[in-house]
Design a protein around this motif. Structure first.
Motif, PDB file in Angstrom:
ATOM      1  N   MET A   1      -5.966   8.677  18.567  1.00 28.30           N
ATOM      2  CA  MET A   1      -5.318   7.644  17.754  1.00 28.30           C
ATOM      3  C   MET A   1      -5.552   7.885  16.264  1.00 28.30           C
ATOM      4  N   THR A   2      -4.530   7.771  15.484  1.00 29.57           N
ATOM      5  CA  THR A   2      -4.471   7.950  14.018  1.00 29.57           C
ATOM      6  C   THR A   2      -4.475   9.414  13.559  1.00 29.57           C
ATOM      7  N   ALA A   3      -4.356  10.358  14.477  1.00 29.12           N
ATOM      8  CA  ALA A   3      -4.502  11.778  14.101  1.00 29.12           C
ATOM      9  C   ALA A   3      -3.216  12.310  13.471  1.00 29.12           C
ATOM     10  N   LEU A   4      -2.934  11.842  12.270  1.00 28.52           N
ATOM     11  CA  LEU A   4      -1.661  12.187  11.623  1.00 28.52           C
ATOM     12  C   LEU A   4      -1.849  12.648  10.183  1.00 28.52           C
ATOM     13  N   ARG A   5      -3.076  12.839   9.760  1.00 25.65           N
ATOM     14  CA  ARG A   5      -3.304  13.029   8.323  1.00 25.65           C
ATOM     15  C   ARG A   5      -2.904  14.409   7.804  1.00 25.65           C
TER      16      ARG A   5
ATOM     17  N   GLY B   1      -2.479  11.133   3.348  1.00 29.15           N
ATOM     18  CA  GLY B   1      -1.666  10.050   3.873  1.00 29.15           C
ATOM     19  C   GLY B   1      -1.313  10.303   5.327  1.00 29.15           C
ATOM     20  N   SER B   2      -0.785   9.247   5.965  1.00 23.82           N
ATOM     21  CA  SER B   2      -0.372   9.387   7.369  1.00 23.82           C
ATOM     22  C   SER B   2       1.132   9.589   7.425  1.00 23.82           C
ATOM     23  N   GLY B   3       1.837   8.843   8.262  1.00 27.22           N
ATOM     24  CA  GLY B   3       3.222   9.197   8.533  1.00 27.22           C
ATOM     25  C   GLY B   3       3.208  10.297   9.582  1.00 27.22           C
TER      26      GLY B   3
ATOM     27  N   CYS C   1       7.766   4.744   3.704  1.00 30.49           N
ATOM     28  CA  CYS C   1       6.944   5.968   3.711  1.00 30.49           C
ATOM     29  C   CYS C   1       5.468   5.583   3.727  1.00 30.49           C
ATOM     30  N   ARG C   2       4.616   6.536   3.970  1.00 31.08           N
ATOM     31  CA  ARG C   2       3.193   6.438   3.653  1.00 31.08           C
ATOM     32  C   ARG C   2       2.952   7.381   2.465  1.00 31.08           C
ATOM     33  N   PHE C   3       1.831   7.227   1.799  1.00 32.60           N
ATOM     34  CA  PHE C   3       1.646   7.981   0.557  1.00 32.60           C
ATOM     35  C   PHE C   3       0.295   8.672   0.460  1.00 32.60           C
TER      36      PHE C   3
ATOM     37  N   GLU D   1       3.840  -2.975  11.454  1.00 30.45           N
ATOM     38  CA  GLU D   1       4.414  -1.776  12.063  1.00 30.45           C
ATOM     39  C   GLU D   1       3.403  -0.641  11.960  1.00 30.45           C
ATOM     40  N   ALA D   2       3.747   0.483  12.594  1.00 33.25           N
ATOM     41  CA  ALA D   2       2.750   1.553  12.715  1.00 33.25           C
ATOM     42  C   ALA D   2       3.367   2.920  12.522  1.00 33.25           C
ATOM     43  N   CYS D   3       2.499   3.900  12.334  1.00 39.32           N
ATOM     44  CA  CYS D   3       2.917   5.290  12.364  1.00 39.32           C
ATOM     45  C   CYS D   3       3.135   5.699  13.830  1.00 39.32           C
ATOM     46  N   PHE D   4       3.680   6.870  13.988  1.00 40.23           N
ATOM     47  CA  PHE D   4       3.948   7.466  15.301  1.00 40.23           C
ATOM     48  C   PHE D   4       2.761   7.311  16.258  1.00 40.23           C
ATOM     49  N   ARG D   5       2.978   6.649  17.341  1.00 41.69           N
ATOM     50  CA  ARG D   5       2.004   6.515  18.431  1.00 41.69           C
ATOM     51  C   ARG D   5       0.686   5.841  18.048  1.00 41.69           C
ATOM     52  N   CYS D   6       0.634   5.214  16.889  1.00 45.87           N
ATOM     53  CA  CYS D   6      -0.632   4.584  16.526  1.00 45.87           C
ATOM     54  C   CYS D   6      -0.627   3.116  16.940  1.00 45.87           C
ATOM     55  N   GLY D   7      -1.651   2.734  17.638  1.00 47.21           N
ATOM     56  CA  GLY D   7      -1.745   1.354  18.111  1.00 47.21           C
ATOM     57  C   GLY D   7      -2.402   0.425  17.111  1.00 47.21           C
ATOM     58  N   ILE D   8      -2.809   0.947  15.980  1.00 51.71           N
ATOM     59  CA  ILE D   8      -3.513   0.086  15.018  1.00 51.71           C
ATOM     60  C   ILE D   8      -2.536  -0.787  14.241  1.00 51.71           C
ATOM     61  N   THR D   9      -1.348  -0.247  13.994  1.00 46.23           N
ATOM     62  CA  THR D   9      -0.276  -1.068  13.423  1.00 46.23           C
ATOM     63  C   THR D   9      -0.708  -1.706  12.100  1.00 46.23           C
ATOM     64  N   CYS D  10      -1.080  -0.870  11.158  1.00 46.21           N
ATOM     65  CA  CYS D  10      -1.687  -1.412   9.937  1.00 46.21           C
ATOM     66  C   CYS D  10      -0.693  -1.703   8.824  1.00 46.21           C
ATOM     67  N   HIS D  11       0.589  -1.340   9.001  1.00 46.25           N
ATOM     68  CA  HIS D  11       1.537  -1.569   7.901  1.00 46.25           C
ATOM     69  C   HIS D  11       2.027  -3.019   7.939  1.00 46.25           C
ATOM     70  N   ASN D  12       1.792  -3.752   6.893  1.00 46.61           N
ATOM     71  CA  ASN D  12       2.342  -5.107   6.790  1.00 46.61           C
ATOM     72  C   ASN D  12       3.599  -5.034   5.949  1.00 46.61           C
TER      73      ASN D  12
ATOM     74  N   LEU E   1      -8.127  12.168  10.786  1.00 46.01           N
ATOM     75  CA  LEU E   1      -7.984  10.794  11.289  1.00 46.01           C
ATOM     76  C   LEU E   1      -7.955   9.802  10.130  1.00 46.01           C
ATOM     77  N   CYS E   2      -7.382   8.618  10.409  1.00 45.79           N
ATOM     78  CA  CYS E   2      -7.434   7.526   9.437  1.00 45.79           C
ATOM     79  C   CYS E   2      -8.811   6.877   9.461  1.00 45.79           C
ATOM     80  N   LYS E   3      -9.161   6.275   8.349  1.00 47.98           N
ATOM     81  CA  LYS E   3     -10.454   5.590   8.283  1.00 47.98           C
ATOM     82  C   LYS E   3     -10.520   4.425   9.261  1.00 47.98           C
ATOM     83  N   PHE E   4      -9.388   3.853   9.574  1.00 47.12           N
ATOM     84  CA  PHE E   4      -9.394   2.698  10.468  1.00 47.12           C
ATOM     85  C   PHE E   4      -9.784   3.080  11.895  1.00 47.12           C
ATOM     86  N   PHE E   5      -9.892   4.365  12.149  1.00 44.44           N
ATOM     87  CA  PHE E   5     -10.382   4.827  13.447  1.00 44.44           C
ATOM     88  C   PHE E   5     -11.756   4.219  13.708  1.00 44.44           C
TER      89      PHE E   5
HETATM   90  S1  SF4 Z   1      -4.108   3.391  11.062  1.00 43.96           S
HETATM   91 FE1  SF4 Z   1      -2.225   2.778   9.970  1.00 43.96          FE
HETATM   92  S2  SF4 Z   1      -1.802   4.474   8.526  1.00 43.96           S
HETATM   93 FE2  SF4 Z   1      -3.257   5.227  10.081  1.00 43.96          FE
HETATM   94  S3  SF4 Z   1      -1.982   6.167  11.637  1.00 43.96           S
HETATM   95 FE3  SF4 Z   1      -2.349   4.049  12.278  1.00 43.96          FE
HETATM   96  S4  SF4 Z   1      -0.609   2.864  11.504  1.00 43.96           S
HETATM   97 FE4  SF4 Z   1      -0.638   4.852  10.400  1.00 43.96          FE
END
Ligand code: SF4
Lengths: 74, 612
Positions: free
Chosen positions: B81-85, B109-111, B210-212, B315-326, B510-514
């Motif tokens: 999860m979150t492995a998009l960086r 950034g992710s995306g 986008c993500r940045f 909403e979230a990036c591809f396959r990410c269950g964290i859904t951190c985009h407000n 990975l994202c920090k939210f991991f």
């Molecule tokens: S934590 Fe947020 S930014 Fe990171 S991959 Fe998941 S949805 Fe994207």
């Protein structure tokens, strides 16, 4: 005893913002959290009379208790 | 990556990463399977790129010797999860020492671009020199391995980040994209250009979601090299998730690590935006250039208050269950979703609204949208504009720029547009240069030339040792507010032991939210490395590697001319303490002096030999 409880952020949803509440003498912060059924995984910060405390801190009559969720990241 | 060992810490040279070096001047390129020098190389991201940057003597970010390194982390593109960086590294145009040398920097950034890039078969792309004409770079997967092509990009010139991505999508339907905006194109006058990374959501909805990779002006460096965009074209490599990774992913979502970031509808905390409510309790939400006033103005941008008038969707990036985009949209009369406006993450939201004296959500959203579309770092831009507004408030008869003051939305909007179009170097070059030119540096809220994040410096003396921006590369921002630590020992330990580990996420992909609190030195990461890469690693080996990478960043700062005196907070913090902040004072000159002494005593001996 009466304590004044303030909830912050998502803890307010379905509860209240600030309220005087009655509790038995000798309770701890955790008892207040349990009583209000606050979701444990979001528990972050508790202040008693403006000073950081933790779930095991004793609460005494007249205390002002602020319970906040965790804050993290950008 | 070609992995020929199970023990990456002991045998890093048995692991090879695929690098393509491109000479933008001649168009020559070479591919190599490069053996890793150490475990940092294996993990990737800045852990690897900083070792390469350290080998170069760069005196000006805009010079041939300064490469732009685009790479991924070991787990980028995996099923974790979150492995998009994706990571962008180089010497920064905006962050630099008083000696005039640029600092090494990375931004991430992710995306979905990072995963697509990795799936082409490439791990790293190094751009040397600069192209004489505007180009975009196509990285594609072929049967013979990854291929890289340089393509003319005149047709993309002048387009926003989102418009560039939309234009490229028409040509490459199965690809993902990294693009700069007009700010990066105007690199001479804008040092804070970001790189936008496309998301699935954006490509499907055609909305600018986008993500940045924002920090440090990596988009401006890309613009200097005349690269307007990168296109990663590959098939999705989504394998069956192993039981071990499944367990980790569930733990990431349910185990508390990311709970606060999850949407409210799923019992989460509603994202980083929630920081507003908590920090306001201490009157520590930045207001009017980091001077909280002890009033309730910040409450106007509490989520609960914004929700009444705007539509908010997680909403979230591809396959990410964290859904951190407000994601904030207009609300139609019937309550349905109207036009998409912008994302409300804590940093861009605060620094482009409350900290500029703007308290209306729609105005905040429009400024964030403009900033994203021009491709600027919201943090550097917001803080530099806040400085200018503060200057004008202090000099009502000698205002600078367009005379904007706090809360003047129209004039602030004009500043954003002018900076984005490269017409306002005073803002575009950041707060360090602007404040020095005006001779009033005390209230310029940067540390080492990089604008600080939206956590009051009074709550975070650790900013001074962050190696790539305030909160992402030094996790001490919650030590006082969250943990209530105001004693010297806790701060020394926080800075020199626990909290520096946040940078591990900027190596591994990975994202920090991991697992923001613990970093990557955990059993979860150990299990993922075993399952995804068949590597046997211990928590201690991971932690040692992250620490070395962090310290190498510190050593590199010193090598680039930073004096120890530059590892400091903005002077206003101790010279004019803000009585409104309801927290113990840990930024008095005496406290800081003791902290500096103790921290350097620990770090300094460890810096020896790290750049050899
Ligand atoms: S934590 Fe947020 S930014 Fe990171 S991959 Fe998941 S949805 Fe994207």
């Amino acid at each position: 005893m009466i304590i004044n409880v303030k909830l912050v952020g998502l803890f307010q949803t379905g509860r209240f913002k600030q309220q005087d509440r009655e509790y038995p003498i000798g309770i701890k912060v955790q008892d207040v959290i349990d009583d209000l059924q606050l979701p444990q995984q979001h528990f972050g910060i508790v202040l008693i009379n403006g000073v950081h405390a933790d779930i095991n801190t004793l609460v005494t009559a007249g205390d002002h208790v602020v319970i906040m969720p965790v804050v993290d990241g950008g | 990556m070609k992995i020929e060992t199970t023990d990456p810490a002991a045998e890093p040279s048995a692991i090879f990463y695929k690098r393509c070096s491109v000479d933008l001047r001649s168009g020559d390129m070479s591919f190599a399977d490069v053996p890793c020098r150490n475990f940092e190389d294996v993990l990737g991201g800045f852990g690897r790129s900083f070792q390469d940057l350290a080998k170069r003597q760069v005196e000006n970010a805009y010079c041939d010797e300064n490469p732009l390194i685009v790479n991924t982390g070991l787990l980028t593109g995996s099923s974790v999860m979150t492995a998009l960086r994706t990571y962008f590294s180089g010497y920064s145009p905006i962050k630099g020492s008083q000696a005039g040398l640029p600092a090494a920097m990375w931004s991430t950034g992710s995306g979905k671009f990072g995963a697509k890039f990795k799936w082409t078969g490439l791990d790293e792309l190094v751009f040397e020199n600069r192209s004489a004409t505007p180009i975009y770079v196509l990285i594609k997967e072929t049967a013979a391995g990854p291929q890289v092509e340089l393509k003319p990009a005149e047709h993309l010139l002048g387009l926003s980040t989102h418009a560039k991505i939309m234009a490229l999508q028409k040509e490459y339907a199965d690809a993902h994209f990294a693009a700069i905006g007009q700010a990066g194109e105007n690199w001479q006058n804008n040092y804070m250009g970001s790189v936008a990374l496309s998301t699935e959501n954006q490509l499907k909805s055609h909305e600018d979601k986008c993500r940045f990779a924002g920090r440090g002006g990596m988009g401006s460096l890309m613009g200097y090299k005349n690269i307007l965009a990168l296109v990663a074209q590959s098939s999705d490599k989504v394998s069956k998730i192993s039981e071990a990774v499944k367990k980790v992913n569930i733990n990431v979502i349910k185990g508390g690590g990311s709970a606060r970031i999850q949407p409210l509808s799923r019992g989460g905390g509603g994202g980083t935006w929630a920081a507003y409510d908590v920090l306001q309790e201490f009157h520590a939400v930045p207001v009017n250039n980091f001077r909280p006033q002890g009033n309730d103005l910040p409450e106007r941008l509490f989520r609960a208050n914004v929700e009444r008038d705007y539509h908010i969707k997680s909403e979230a990036c591809f396959r990410c269950g964290i859904t951190c985009h407000n994601n904030i949209s207009e609300k139609n009369a019937d309550g349905s979703r109207g036009e998409f406006l912008a994302k409300f993450d804590y940093e861009p939201l605060n620094l482009l609204s409350t900290n500029l004296g703007i308290h209306e959500a729609g105005q905040a959203a429009r400024l964030i949208q403009l900033t994203d579309n021009y491709g600027m770092d919201a943090i550097s831009l917001g803080v530099t504009i806040a400085y200018a507004l503060s200057y004008n408030a202090r000099h009502p008869h000698q205002r600078i720029l367009n005379g904007a003051t706090f809360g003047d939305y129209e004039k602030i909007r004009e500043l954003v547009i002018q900076a984005g179009e490269g017409r306002l170097p005073e803002i575009g070059k950041g707060s360090m240069r602007l404040s020095a030119s005006l001779g009033e540096t005390a209230y310029a809220y940067h540390v080492k030339g990089l604008e600080i994040a939206a956590y009051q410096p009074e709550t975070n003396p650790g900013y001074a040792w962050a190696i790539a921006g305030g909160h992402m590369s030094m996790g001490t921002y919650g030590l006082l507010t969250r943990e209530g630590k105001s004693d010297l020992e806790s701060w020394v330990k926080g800075i020199t032991e626990d909290k520096l580990h946040i940078v591990g996420f900027d190596m591994i992909g990975l994202c920090k939210f991991f697992d923001i609190a613990k970093g990557i030195g955990t059993q979860m990461v150990v299990d993922c490395l075993k399952s995804e890469c068949n590597l046997d690693v211990s928590i201690e080996e991971i932690r040692a590697s992250v620490r070395r990478a962090f310290l190498r960043g510190l050593a590199l700062e010193l090598r680039q001319g930073y004096s120890k005196a530059e590892f400091c907070l903005p002077a206003e913090v101790s010279e004019n303490p803000n009585p409104n902040i309801k927290l113990p004072n840990i930024t008095s000159s005496e406290f800081i002096e003791k902290l500096e002494k103790r921290v350097w005593e620990i770090f300094e001996p460890e810096l020896q030999g790290l750049l050899d």
